[in-house]
Design an enzyme around this catalytic site. Structure first.
Site, PDB file in Angstrom:
ATOM      1  N   GLU A 149       0.812  -1.215   0.000  1.00 26.09           N
ATOM      2  CA  GLU A 149       0.000   0.000   0.000  1.00 26.09           C
ATOM      3  C   GLU A 149       0.850   1.271   0.000  1.00 26.09           C
ATOM      4  OE1 GLU A 149      -2.654  -1.151  -0.612  1.00 26.09           O
ATOM      5  OE2 GLU A 149      -3.023  -2.950   0.568  1.00 26.09           O
ATOM      6  N   ASP A 166      -1.132  -1.067 -10.525  1.00 21.86           N
ATOM      7  CA  ASP A 166      -1.305  -2.495 -10.284  1.00 21.86           C
ATOM      8  C   ASP A 166      -1.186  -3.226 -11.616  1.00 21.86           C
ATOM      9  OD1 ASP A 166      -1.768  -2.299  -7.544  1.00 21.86           O
ATOM     10  OD2 ASP A 166      -3.925  -2.003  -7.812  1.00 21.86           O
TER      11      ASP A 166
END
Length: 516
Positions: free
Chosen positions: A191, A330
């Protein structure tokens, strides 16, 4: 083919972060292993094929590729590889049935899916049948990417006890070496989360650079910045460039011509519609047309390259030196969420050099001197608000409390058994393994973002229960029962077989809950 343009100063780096939580043996459809197989077929296979093609054509060092240990474990797992092969075959069978539809348009879509599934099966047999590690080693050997590592099960590190945090990181890097024959020196921190003091833990683990989000550096991402006196460099994601592709509100994948991610054909379970419009209901969406989408891909490639060129020029002028621009996403965006993403990626990487843009990995940027003055970083993440609210806000406070309780239970139990741990103990190992699965950052994220929150809550509590139950039997001296429980939980949660609780730092290694 584009004509060469004048070179712009600096370097552009593309970073891809590949991650899924441990899904094997924890549900299949609609939540669970299906996520793994969809992402494998739609993203990992085509993205790796793009990278192999680039390497074959003489490209090197085109991006930094992060693969989390928990994803790597699944991509190597015999159950997952076998099930993935079955999933691909099932995709082809569903497509074959659709190809016989009386509706000519639906039949044509079924034929296209049938061919795509066949190509995926052939690719899987050639490159993935024995797991991902051979494919990853091949990419590493070709020099096409820099591999980034990370902690074992993707915890939100700032909220984690420092002993478990350091164990998770060092073991994650060791796991990468066992699988790939290479120990990454760069990491994608889960994260992009950071808390002051973690830079010293990174240095201790042999990490030389890591990613943060742009606001963590107050938007000044033109160079990497050593953190404090650690010498470990933080590279910041450039939001101007990254958000051009994908942001919380916009980006290329939402174009009307691209294949719609959310709309499934009820009978075949395949995706046959294009986006059409943001306010158009699923049943009313137009059929997907690959030819229509192909022209738009080129428009978005040109737009992205122009954005990168302009940003390098602007940031170089502002900084008074050649700038470094990082776009990070991502990996699952390319193919899974955005069907056309792998083709876009291939064309962008091939055309950037002709557009006068120097491309390289994070490691290369560090070697080339794209590093500025030391900086002290604030607590941060790449989540909403760029703080910790997604993982520690009011709606997920129960996860914070649960994680604290489970970690305390595990450490208390393991510390009491430490004096007898002269040989490897599978009870201790499984207590630690289940603890790491409990504190995965995915569970609070899924609740905060309202994406299968029930599944996430169940998973966290299931692993917490496993930790407590094994620890309780061990604490009561019921060794046969503790071993049976450990073996029982290892069956579905058999990742990180090399995990050895004896390597957990002792109780005096760190202040409770803090850094060294």
């Amino acid at each position: 083919m584009s004509t060469p343009r004048d070179a712009v100063p600096g370097q552009f780096t593309l970073v891809l972060h590949s991650h899924l939580p441990w899904l094997a043996n924890h549900g299949r459809w609609p939540v669970g292993e299906e996520w793994l197989y969809q992402s494998w077929a739609a993203s990992y296979q085509p993205v790796f094929a793009v990278l192999r093609g680039l390497a074959d054509d003489g490209f090197t060092d085109v991006l930094s590729l992060g693969i989390t240990p928990v994803l790597a474990a699944q991509l190597d797992d015999p159950h997952c590889t076998s099930s993935m092969y079955e999933w691909l075959a099932n995709w082809q069978l569903r497509a074959m049935e659709l190809a016989t539809d009386r509706d000519r348009e639906r039949a044509a879509a079924g034929t296209a899916h049938f061919r795509a599934a066949g190509e995926a099966l052939a690719d899987f047999e050639q490159h993935w049948r024995h797991g991902a590690s051979p494919a990853i080693r091949a990419l590493q050997s070709s020099g096409i990417v820099e591999l980034l590592g990370g902690p074992l099960a993707h915890p939100f590190a700032p909220l984690l006890d420092a002993r478990v945090r350091q164990f998770s990181l060092t073991e994650g890097l060791a796991d990468a070496h066992r699988r790939w024959g290479h120990t990454p020196t760069g990491i994608w921190a889960p994260e992009c989360a950071f808390s002051p003091g973690m830079e010293d833990e990174y240095a201790s683990a042999g990490v030389s650079h890591f990613m943060v989000d742009g606001p963590t550096l107050h938007g000044d991402t033109a160079t990497g910045r050593p953190v404090g006196g650690s010498g470990v460099v933080a590279f910041g994601r450039d939001l101007t460039v990254s958000y051009r592709v994908w942001s919380p509100k916009s980006g290329y994948p939402g174009h009307a011509a691209y294949r719609d991610f959310h709309t499934y054909d009820h009978d075949s379970g395949l995706k046959l519609a294009r986006v059409t419009g943001r306010s158009v209901a699923g049943p009313d969406k137009a059929p997907y047309d690959p030819d229509r989408a192909d022209a738009v891909i080129d428009e978005h490639v040109d737009d992205f390259i122009a954005t990168v060129r302009a940003r390098l020029q602007e940031e170089s002028a502002r900084a008074g030196r050649p700038a470094h621009v990082v776009a990070a996403f991502d990996t699952e965006l390319f193919g899974h969420w955005w069907h056309e993403g792998p083709v876009w990626l291939d064309r962008v990487v091939r055309r950037l050099p002709a557009a006068g843009v120097t491309v390289g990995s994070l490691a290369t940027a560090r070697e080339r001197g794209f590093v500025g003055d030391p900086v002290d970083l604030p607590p941060s993440s790449w989540g909403s608000g760029k703080d910790w609210r997604v993982w520690a806000g009011p709606q997920v406070q129960h996860f914070v409390d649960l994680n604290s309780e489970v970690v305390d239970t595990a450490l208390t139990t393991l510390d009491k058994r430490r004096d007898r741990a002269t040989v490897r103990d599978r009870v201790n190992d499984q207590i630690l393994r289940e603890t790491l699965l409990t504190v995965a950052s995915d569970w609070p994220f899924m609740v905060s973002k309202d994406t299968a929150g029930g599944y996430a809550t169940d998973r966290a509590h299931k692993h917490a229960h496993a930790t407590r139950e094994i620890a309780d039997a061990a604490a009561r001296g019921r060794e046969p029962s503790a071993r049976a429980l450990a073996d029982g939980w290892f069956a579905p949660d058999n990742l990180f077989a090399d995990l050895d609780a004896r390597r957990l730092p002792g109780p005096g290694a760190y202040p409770k809950g803090g850094s060294r």
